[in-house]
Enzyme design. Structure first.
Site, PDB file in Angstrom:
ATOM      1  N   THR A 150      34.010 -51.262  18.337  1.00 22.26           N
ATOM      2  CA  THR A 150      34.645 -51.710  19.929  1.00 22.26           C
ATOM      3  C   THR A 150      34.609 -50.428  20.941  1.00 22.26           C
ATOM      4  O   THR A 150      34.844 -49.189  20.416  1.00 22.26           O
ATOM      5  CB  THR A 150      36.108 -52.165  19.413  1.00 22.26           C
ATOM      6  OG1 THR A 150      36.807 -52.099  20.872  1.00 22.26           O
ATOM      7  CG2 THR A 150      36.788 -51.145  18.509  1.00 22.26           C
ATOM      8  N   ASP A 151      34.558 -50.711  22.030  1.00 21.11           N
ATOM      9  CA  ASP A 151      34.862 -49.558  22.978  1.00 21.11           C
ATOM     10  C   ASP A 151      36.232 -49.186  23.053  1.00 21.11           C
ATOM     11  O   ASP A 151      36.665 -48.287  23.739  1.00 21.11           O
ATOM     12  CB  ASP A 151      34.497 -50.155  24.451  1.00 21.11           C
ATOM     13  CG  ASP A 151      35.167 -51.412  24.911  1.00 21.11           C
ATOM     14  OD1 ASP A 151      36.128 -51.930  24.187  1.00 21.11           O
ATOM     15  OD2 ASP A 151      35.050 -51.687  26.346  1.00 21.11           O
ATOM     16  N   GLU A 152      37.111 -49.898  22.410  1.00 20.17           N
ATOM     17  CA  GLU A 152      38.743 -49.346  22.525  1.00 20.17           C
ATOM     18  C   GLU A 152      38.776 -48.132  21.889  1.00 20.17           C
ATOM     19  O   GLU A 152      39.824 -47.521  21.907  1.00 20.17           O
ATOM     20  CB  GLU A 152      39.511 -50.477  21.806  1.00 20.17           C
ATOM     21  CG  GLU A 152      39.362 -51.793  22.653  1.00 20.17           C
ATOM     22  CD  GLU A 152      40.431 -52.672  22.415  1.00 20.17           C
ATOM     23  OE1 GLU A 152      41.490 -52.199  21.789  1.00 20.17           O
ATOM     24  OE2 GLU A 152      40.174 -54.087  22.402  1.00 20.17           O
ATOM     25  N   TYR A 198      44.982 -50.471  15.854  1.00 19.31           N
ATOM     26  CA  TYR A 198      43.740 -51.323  15.632  1.00 19.31           C
ATOM     27  C   TYR A 198      42.702 -50.492  16.079  1.00 19.31           C
ATOM     28  O   TYR A 198      41.624 -50.148  15.253  1.00 19.31           O
ATOM     29  CB  TYR A 198      43.700 -52.631  16.781  1.00 19.31           C
ATOM     30  CG  TYR A 198      42.239 -53.034  16.813  1.00 19.31           C
ATOM     31  CD1 TYR A 198      41.548 -53.597  15.653  1.00 19.31           C
ATOM     32  CD2 TYR A 198      41.725 -52.697  18.130  1.00 19.31           C
ATOM     33  CE1 TYR A 198      40.238 -54.122  15.873  1.00 19.31           C
ATOM     34  CE2 TYR A 198      40.447 -53.446  18.143  1.00 19.31           C
ATOM     35  CZ  TYR A 198      39.657 -54.025  17.457  1.00 19.31           C
ATOM     36  OH  TYR A 198      38.438 -54.513  17.371  1.00 19.31           O
ATOM     37  N   LYS A 217      39.504 -48.626  13.758  1.00 22.48           N
ATOM     38  CA  LYS A 217      38.047 -49.012  14.145  1.00 22.48           C
ATOM     39  C   LYS A 217      37.377 -47.667  14.230  1.00 22.48           C
ATOM     40  O   LYS A 217      36.216 -47.376  13.666  1.00 22.48           O
ATOM     41  CB  LYS A 217      37.770 -49.735  15.206  1.00 22.48           C
ATOM     42  CG  LYS A 217      38.274 -51.309  15.258  1.00 22.48           C
ATOM     43  CD  LYS A 217      37.514 -51.980  14.003  1.00 22.48           C
ATOM     44  CE  LYS A 217      36.354 -52.207  14.537  1.00 22.48           C
ATOM     45  NZ  LYS A 217      35.500 -53.015  13.327  1.00 22.48           N
TER      46      LYS A 217
HETATM   47  P1  NAD Z   1      38.334 -62.466  14.135  1.00 19.69           P
HETATM   48  O1  NAD Z   1      39.562 -61.897  14.017  1.00 19.69           O
HETATM   49  O2  NAD Z   1      37.917 -63.636  15.009  1.00 19.69           O
HETATM   50  O3  NAD Z   1      37.332 -62.504  12.790  1.00 19.69           O
HETATM   51  C1  NAD Z   1      37.556 -61.605  11.725  1.00 19.69           C
HETATM   52  C2  NAD Z   1      37.071 -62.061  10.431  1.00 19.69           C
HETATM   53  O4  NAD Z   1      37.087 -61.345   9.422  1.00 19.69           O
HETATM   54  C3  NAD Z   1      37.653 -63.407  10.014  1.00 19.69           C
HETATM   55  O5  NAD Z   1      36.975 -64.550   9.567  1.00 19.69           O
HETATM   56  C4  NAD Z   1      38.656 -63.011   9.056  1.00 19.69           C
HETATM   57  O6  NAD Z   1      39.008 -64.123   7.835  1.00 19.69           O
HETATM   58  C5  NAD Z   1      37.726 -61.933   8.184  1.00 19.69           C
HETATM   59  N1  NAD Z   1      38.555 -60.806   7.552  1.00 19.69           N
HETATM   60  C6  NAD Z   1      39.547 -60.230   8.078  1.00 19.69           C
HETATM   61  N2  NAD Z   1      39.998 -59.563   7.000  1.00 19.69           N
HETATM   62  C7  NAD Z   1      39.194 -59.470   6.171  1.00 19.69           C
HETATM   63  C8  NAD Z   1      39.098 -58.778   4.629  1.00 19.69           C
HETATM   64  N3  NAD Z   1      39.982 -58.046   4.458  1.00 19.69           N
HETATM   65  N4  NAD Z   1      38.243 -59.421   3.946  1.00 19.69           N
HETATM   66  C9  NAD Z   1      37.207 -60.223   4.254  1.00 19.69           C
HETATM   67  N5  NAD Z   1      37.234 -60.568   5.431  1.00 19.69           N
HETATM   68  C10 NAD Z   1      38.207 -60.402   6.223  1.00 19.69           C
HETATM   69  O7  NAD Z   1      37.333 -60.941  14.832  1.00 19.69           O
HETATM   70  P2  NAD Z   1      36.306 -61.015  15.947  1.00 19.69           P
HETATM   71  O8  NAD Z   1      36.797 -61.072  17.342  1.00 19.69           O
HETATM   72  O9  NAD Z   1      35.206 -62.019  15.714  1.00 19.69           O
HETATM   73  O10 NAD Z   1      35.728 -59.448  15.675  1.00 19.69           O
HETATM   74  C11 NAD Z   1      34.580 -59.233  14.764  1.00 19.69           C
HETATM   75  C12 NAD Z   1      34.143 -57.819  14.838  1.00 19.69           C
HETATM   76  O11 NAD Z   1      33.943 -57.262  16.084  1.00 19.69           O
HETATM   77  C13 NAD Z   1      35.658 -56.678  14.437  1.00 19.69           C
HETATM   78  O12 NAD Z   1      35.277 -55.922  13.672  1.00 19.69           O
HETATM   79  C14 NAD Z   1      36.055 -56.277  15.780  1.00 19.69           C
HETATM   80  O13 NAD Z   1      36.671 -55.192  15.800  1.00 19.69           O
HETATM   81  C15 NAD Z   1      34.826 -56.347  16.605  1.00 19.69           C
HETATM   82  N6  NAD Z   1      34.990 -56.466  17.861  1.00 19.69           N
HETATM   83  C16 NAD Z   1      35.654 -57.432  18.318  1.00 19.69           C
HETATM   84  C17 NAD Z   1      35.573 -57.676  19.827  1.00 19.69           C
HETATM   85  C18 NAD Z   1      36.297 -58.864  20.617  1.00 19.69           C
HETATM   86  O14 NAD Z   1      36.527 -58.826  21.822  1.00 19.69           O
HETATM   87  N7  NAD Z   1      36.940 -59.866  19.716  1.00 19.69           N
HETATM   88  C19 NAD Z   1      35.056 -56.815  20.724  1.00 19.69           C
HETATM   89  C20 NAD Z   1      34.233 -55.592  20.185  1.00 19.69           C
HETATM   90  C21 NAD Z   1      34.419 -55.392  18.949  1.00 19.69           C
HETATM   91  P1  TYD Z   2      43.261 -58.938  24.321  1.00 20.35           P
HETATM   92  O1  TYD Z   2      42.521 -60.213  24.495  1.00 20.35           O
HETATM   93  O2  TYD Z   2      44.503 -58.851  23.197  1.00 20.35           O
HETATM   94  O3  TYD Z   2      42.054 -57.703  23.965  1.00 20.35           O
HETATM   95  P2  TYD Z   2      42.311 -56.224  23.957  1.00 20.35           P
HETATM   96  O4  TYD Z   2      43.798 -55.603  23.916  1.00 20.35           O
HETATM   97  O5  TYD Z   2      41.474 -55.891  22.813  1.00 20.35           O
HETATM   98  O6  TYD Z   2      41.752 -55.533  25.100  1.00 20.35           O
HETATM   99  O7  TYD Z   2      43.742 -58.385  25.665  1.00 20.35           O
HETATM  100  C1  TYD Z   2      42.810 -58.407  26.895  1.00 20.35           C
HETATM  101  C2  TYD Z   2      43.893 -57.694  28.013  1.00 20.35           C
HETATM  102  O8  TYD Z   2      44.736 -58.567  28.383  1.00 20.35           O
HETATM  103  C3  TYD Z   2      44.796 -56.427  27.498  1.00 20.35           C
HETATM  104  O9  TYD Z   2      44.767 -55.624  28.569  1.00 20.35           O
HETATM  105  C4  TYD Z   2      45.934 -57.017  27.387  1.00 20.35           C
HETATM  106  C5  TYD Z   2      46.127 -58.339  28.313  1.00 20.35           C
HETATM  107  N1  TYD Z   2      46.826 -59.695  27.750  1.00 20.35           N
HETATM  108  C6  TYD Z   2      47.793 -60.085  28.558  1.00 20.35           C
HETATM  109  O10 TYD Z   2      48.141 -59.660  29.589  1.00 20.35           O
HETATM  110  N2  TYD Z   2      48.522 -61.245  28.290  1.00 20.35           N
HETATM  111  C7  TYD Z   2      48.405 -61.633  26.881  1.00 20.35           C
HETATM  112  O11 TYD Z   2      48.952 -62.796  26.248  1.00 20.35           O
HETATM  113  C8  TYD Z   2      47.120 -61.169  26.100  1.00 20.35           C
HETATM  114  C9  TYD Z   2      46.882 -61.860  24.437  1.00 20.35           C
HETATM  115  C10 TYD Z   2      46.393 -60.125  26.431  1.00 20.35           C
END
Ligand code: NAD
Ligand code: TYD
Length: 350
Positions: free
Chosen positions: A125-127, A150, A154
């Site tokens: 992630t970019d975070e 988090y 990562k």
């Molecule tokens: P999500 O929370 O929707 O899904 C995570 C999945 O991992 C779930 O199916 C869960 O059951 C499984 N999981 C969790 N812990 C586990 C474990 N211990 N063993 C096996 N499986 C496990 O997440 P997402 O949004 O689909 O994100 C997927 C990946 O992409 C993550 O690595 C996250 O850091 C990265 N990512 C997400 C975003 C975003 O905006 N959602 C952005 C950039 C990167």
């Molecule tokens: P989020 O979807 O949790 O992603 P991330 O923290 O990984 O960027 O949040 C996106 C942005 O929205 C973040 O600045 C937090 C804000 N946010 C709210 O203002 N209200 C909310 O209820 C949530 C879940 C997030």
């Protein structure tokens, strides 16, 4: 292609599996997922039952189960999505986040090191770059300054994975994507939470002044980028994946209200997130130059499609918000963590 996907029942992992099987119907896929509150096999109903798709319910925190899955399947490519992915949850209960994101990644790397693989994609992630002052943007050499448990977990896994390339010559590639949105996203993240609450006429909780900036990337654009790196990425390299769509949170939420025809009176300012990153910004010039990838889904069009999906799938939202979530927390979190989590969820879902 013989592909092990971890976290394939989650939001991005399931979109990736659907994409791979649409593009390459003969790909052999093993989906390794613990089915936490965020994992849901309903997301994969369209591919379940195919001979070349298999699912194993197992946890990366269990080193032996991880080893068994890798040894039994012998993948050519591993795409590691599985993670505890929510910043707010990581603030209220960091332990499961460190366990899965760091120790789980370690168990997977160890198993893969023993059996060998042609590509290991660490999906990150970019975070990990932390909050970035305007007008700067992170390229892949930008310092890592994660703010939350988090993002720190990562960053830790990214560095561990890259160390396996230096030390053991494991062909690791790290991807760092910006905030994703799209269908099947658990309604705890900003966009699906706001859509789901707006549809139910519930308050939309804005943390602080709502001027925090995120760069929005449609999940299908993200998955296309990962697939292009499976094919063309260079081992040992990090690739940013951005959506070219930086917007303040309040603007995003206002667009959701406008698109759903709901009043701005639903907006509710709540206490800010601890250590809240003000702005994320990244460039994906390297990925674009090396693979030809660019984001294709324009934000307003992607948001409309996402809102349509949530309108058509209110029962999915109801199901993921109730059963699985509670059961998982009762099993994995201490009583105090559950209390804190309930407070947080009460804040975000009054
Ligand atoms: P999500 O929370 O929707 O899904 C995570 C999945 O991992 C779930 O199916 C869960 O059951 C499984 N999981 C969790 N812990 C586990 C474990 N211990 N063993 C096996 N499986 C496990 O997440 P997402 O949004 O689909 O994100 C997927 C990946 O992409 C993550 O690595 C996250 O850091 C990265 N990512 C997400 C975003 C975003 O905006 N959602 C952005 C950039 C990167
Ligand atoms: P989020 O979807 O949790 O992603 P991330 O923290 O990984 O960027 O949040 C996106 C942005 O929205 C973040 O600045 C937090 C804000 N946010 C709210 O203002 N209200 C909310 O209820 C949530 C879940 C997030």
């Amino acid at each position: 292609m013989r592909l092990l996907v971890t976290g394939g029942a989650g939001f991005i992992g399931s979109a990736f599996i659907r994409l791979v099987l649409a593009r390459d119907p003969s790909a052999e896929i093993l989906n390794f997922d613990a089915l936490t509150y965020a994992g849901n096999l309903e997301n994969l109903e369209s591919v379940a039952g195919r001979d070349n798709y298999r699912f194993v319910k197992a946890n990366l925190c269990d080193a032996e189960a991880t080893e068994r899955a890798v040894a039994g399947f012998l993948p050519e490519t591993v795409v590691h999505f599985a993670a505890e992915s929510h910043v707010d949850r990581s603030i209220f209960a960091p332990k499961p986040v460190v366990d899965t994101n760091v120790t789980g990644a370690f168990h997977l790397l160890e198993a893969v090191r023993r059996h060998g693989v042609e590509r290991f994609i660490q999906v990150s992630t970019d975070e990990v770059y932390g909050s970035i002052d305007s007008p700067d943007e992170a390229d892949e050499n930008f310092p890592l300054r994660p703010s939350s448990p988090y993002s720190a977990s990562k960053a830790g896994a990214d560095l561990l994975a890259l160390s396996y390339l230096t030390t053991y010559k494991l062909p690791v590639i790290v991807t760092r994507a910006s905030n994703n949105y799209g269908p099947y996203q658990f309604p705890e993240k900003l966009i699906p939470l706001m859509i789901a609450n707006a549809l139910e006429n519930m308050p939309l909780p804005i943390y602080g002044d709502g001027q925090q900036v995120r760069d929005w990337l449609h999940v299908d654009d993200h998955c296309r980028a990962i697939l292009s790196l499976v094919r063309k990425g260079r081992p040992g390299e990090v690739y940013n994946i951005g959506g070219n769509c930086a917007l303040p949170n309040l603007e995003v939420v206002r667009r959701i209200l406008a698109a759903t025809g709901k009043p701005e009176s639903l907006l509710q300012t709540v206490e800010d997130r601890l250590g809240h990153d003000r702005r994320y910004a990244l460039t994906s010039a390297k990925l674009e130059a090396e693979t030809g990838w660019t984001p294709e889904i324009e934000f307003d069009q992607g948001l409309e499609q996402t809102i349509d999906w949530y309108c058509a799938n209110t029962e999915w939202v109801e199901r993921v918000r109730s059963g699985a979530y509670r059961e998982y927390y009762e099993a994995n979190y201490s009583r105090r963590e559950q209390q804190l989590d309930r407070l947080s969820m009460a804040r975000v879902k009054p």
